[in-house]
Design a protein around this motif. Structure first.
Motif: not given
Length: 207
Positions: A172-185, A144-149
């Motif tokens: 975009y770089k890559t896709r990985i499995s799993g999440v790091t956001t804790r359930q209490d977040d 994605a490329l965004i230009r603003e003035t």
């Protein structure tokens, strides 16, 4: 002051943006490896602008949960203590991943009217916002490329004036499995926290 002098100042940052899928319509944006650079007529090329590490700490501290419906970011749920400027930067990143095209099988130009910030709605500001996206055959965002003035009208005349230009690139770089956001977040509902939108603000919700 564009058109009046060749002197200009620049500020830039690089980061890895990770978007985690928490549920069918709920996701989280997390930033890491944040680096901030600046330059002006006396400092060329760009140099480190985050000597204390405060910028990095604020942007990497908390994930930003958001509701994603049919390609559009509907609601944001910032963590408690999220600073306004950090939230606005994350808002800008999420703007780049939105896509309201009714079909991904062909190229389309989609025009969406929105006011990206409170400041831009003021009569003395003139702003433009353009976003180009590249999708693969499966509809996955590749870049994605965004230009603003943003031009301050009282000091502008023809092609000169007090102007800020923003260039944002997302790859975009890559896709990985799993999440790091804790359930209490996170929670199953946005109703338990301060909700907000992609509209850039000058104060954090609840302030």
């Amino acid at each position: 002051m564009e058109g009046a002098t060749s002197n200009r100042a620049s500020l830039g940052f690089r980061a890895i943006a990770e978007i985690e899928v928490l549920s069918k319509c709920e996701m989280a944006l997390r930033l890491r490896d944040v680096k901030v650079y600046r330059s002006d007529p006396s400092t060329d090329p760009m140099e480190n602008a985050d000597e204390t590490g405060e910028f990095k700490r604020n942007l990497e501290r908390s994930p930003l949960r958001f509701s994603f419906q049919d390609g559009v970011v509907e609601e944001l749920c910032p963590a408690e203590g999220e600073t306004t400027w950090a939230l606005n930067i994350k808002r800008g990143l999420l703007t780049a991943v939105q896509n309201s095209m009714d079909s991904l099988d062909r190229d389309q130009s989609v025009f969406e009217y929105r006011v990206p910030s409170e400041i831009q709605s003021l009569p003395f500001m003139k702003s433009t916002h353009e976003c180009e996206q590249e999708l693969d055959k499966n509809g996955l965002l590749k870049s994605a490329l965004i230009r603003e003035t943003h031009t301050f009208r009282p000091f502008s005349r023809a092609t000169s004036g007090a102007t800020t230009k923003v260039l944002q690139k997302l790859n975009y770089k890559t896709r990985i499995s799993g999440v790091t956001t804790r359930q209490d977040d996170c929670s199953s509902s946005f109703s338990s926290a301060e909700e907000t939108s992609l509209l850039h603000t000058t104060s954090t919700p609840g302030e």
